[in-house]
Scaffold this active site. Structure first.
Site, short mmCIF file in Angstrom:
data_model
loop_
_atom_site.label_atom_id
_atom_site.label_comp_id
_atom_site.label_asym_id
_atom_site.label_seq_id
_atom_site.Cartn_x
_atom_site.Cartn_y
_atom_site.Cartn_z
N HIS A 174 0.61 -1.33 -0.05
CA HIS A 174 0.25 0.17 0.06
C HIS A 174 0.81 1.12 -0.14
CE1 HIS A 174 -4.01 -2.14 0.76
NE2 HIS A 174 -3.14 -3.04 1.69
N ASP A 187 -2.41 -10.93 -2.13
CA ASP A 187 -3.26 -10.20 -1.48
C ASP A 187 -4.66 -9.81 -1.28
OD1 ASP A 187 -2.27 -9.05 2.10
OD2 ASP A 187 -3.27 -7.67 0.74
N HIS A 234 -6.29 -7.41 -0.51
CA HIS A 234 -5.89 -6.40 -0.57
C HIS A 234 -5.54 -5.73 -1.43
CE1 HIS A 234 -6.82 -6.55 3.97
NE2 HIS A 234 -8.13 -5.26 4.00
N ASP A 252 -3.69 -12.38 5.37
CA ASP A 252 -4.45 -11.56 5.47
C ASP A 252 -6.06 -11.79 4.68
OD1 ASP A 252 -4.22 -10.08 3.86
OD2 ASP A 252 -4.51 -7.82 5.07
#
Length: 163
Positions: free
Chosen positions: A14, A51, A53, A129
Site C-alpha cells: 500500500h 493479498d 487487499h 490476511d
C-alpha cells in the site's frame, strides 16, 4: 538456475513512492524490483499480488513502467476504497469466492502471464490476511473481508512455486 527468497515480515504493497498508506511505510516489493532492474539489468519483472487487499501502492509505482507487469487478485469490497489504482491486471473477487474458484482463477492466469511476459523475475506477494479466520481481526479495523482457507492459501503458493 532458479532461486527463491522470502520476507515473512513483508507485504507493504500500500506504500506509494512518496507516502505510506494502509499500515505500510515503504514498498518492499517495489524496492526489490527497482534494485533488480538497476543492479542486474532486468527488463521483465512480474509482480504477483494475492493479498486480500489490492496493492494500490505497487500499482501506482509501476503504472508507467513497461518493464514491470503487476497482477493483483483481491477482494473487491476490501480496502483500499478511495485510493485504488490500476494494475496491469486486476482480478477483483466477490466475497463468496471459495478455494476452488480462487485456485481455478490463479491456475488460468499464471501460465498466461508467464508465457506472455516471460519475466526474468517473479516477485510474489503471498498475502498475510486472506485467510477466512483473519476476518474477525480485520473487521475490528474495518479494512476487509477474507476468502481463502488455509488449505487454499497453501495450494495457491504451490501453484506459484511450480511456475
Amino acid at each position: 538456475g532458479y532461486g527463491i527468497a522470502g520476507n515473512i515480515a513483508g507485504g507493504t504493497h500500500h506504500a506509494f513512492r512518496a507516502r505510506g498508506e494502509g499500515f505500510c511505510i515503504l514498498n518492499d516489493i517495489a524496492i526489490a524490483a527497482r534494485v533488480a532492474m538497476r543492479d542486474y539489468g532486468l527488463d521483465s519483472i512480474l509482480i504477483l499480488d494475492l493479498d486480500v487487499h489490492q496493492g494500490n501502492g505497487t500499482a501506482a509505482i509501476f503504472q508507467d513502467d513497461p518493464r514491470v507487469t503487476t497482477f493483483d487478485m483481491f477482494g473487491d469490497k476490501n480496502y483500499p476504497w478511495k485510493s485504488r489504482m490500476r494494475n496491469t491486471y486486476d482480478v477483483p473477487l466477490p466475497d463468496d469466492t471459495d478455494d476452488a474458484q480462487y485456485l481455478a482463477l490463479l491456475k488460468s492466469w499464471l501460465p498466461r502471464l508467464m508465457a506472455e511476459h516471460r519475466p526474468q523475475l517473479l516477485l510474489f506477494q503471498a498475502g498475510v490476511d486472506a485467510l477466512k479466520g483473519d476476518s474477525k481481526l480485520l473487521a475490528r479495523f474495518e479494512v476487509g473481508r477474507t476468502f481463502a482457507s488455509s488449505g487454499g492459501t497453501v495450494a495457491a503458493m504451490h501453484v506459484v512455486m511450480r511456475q
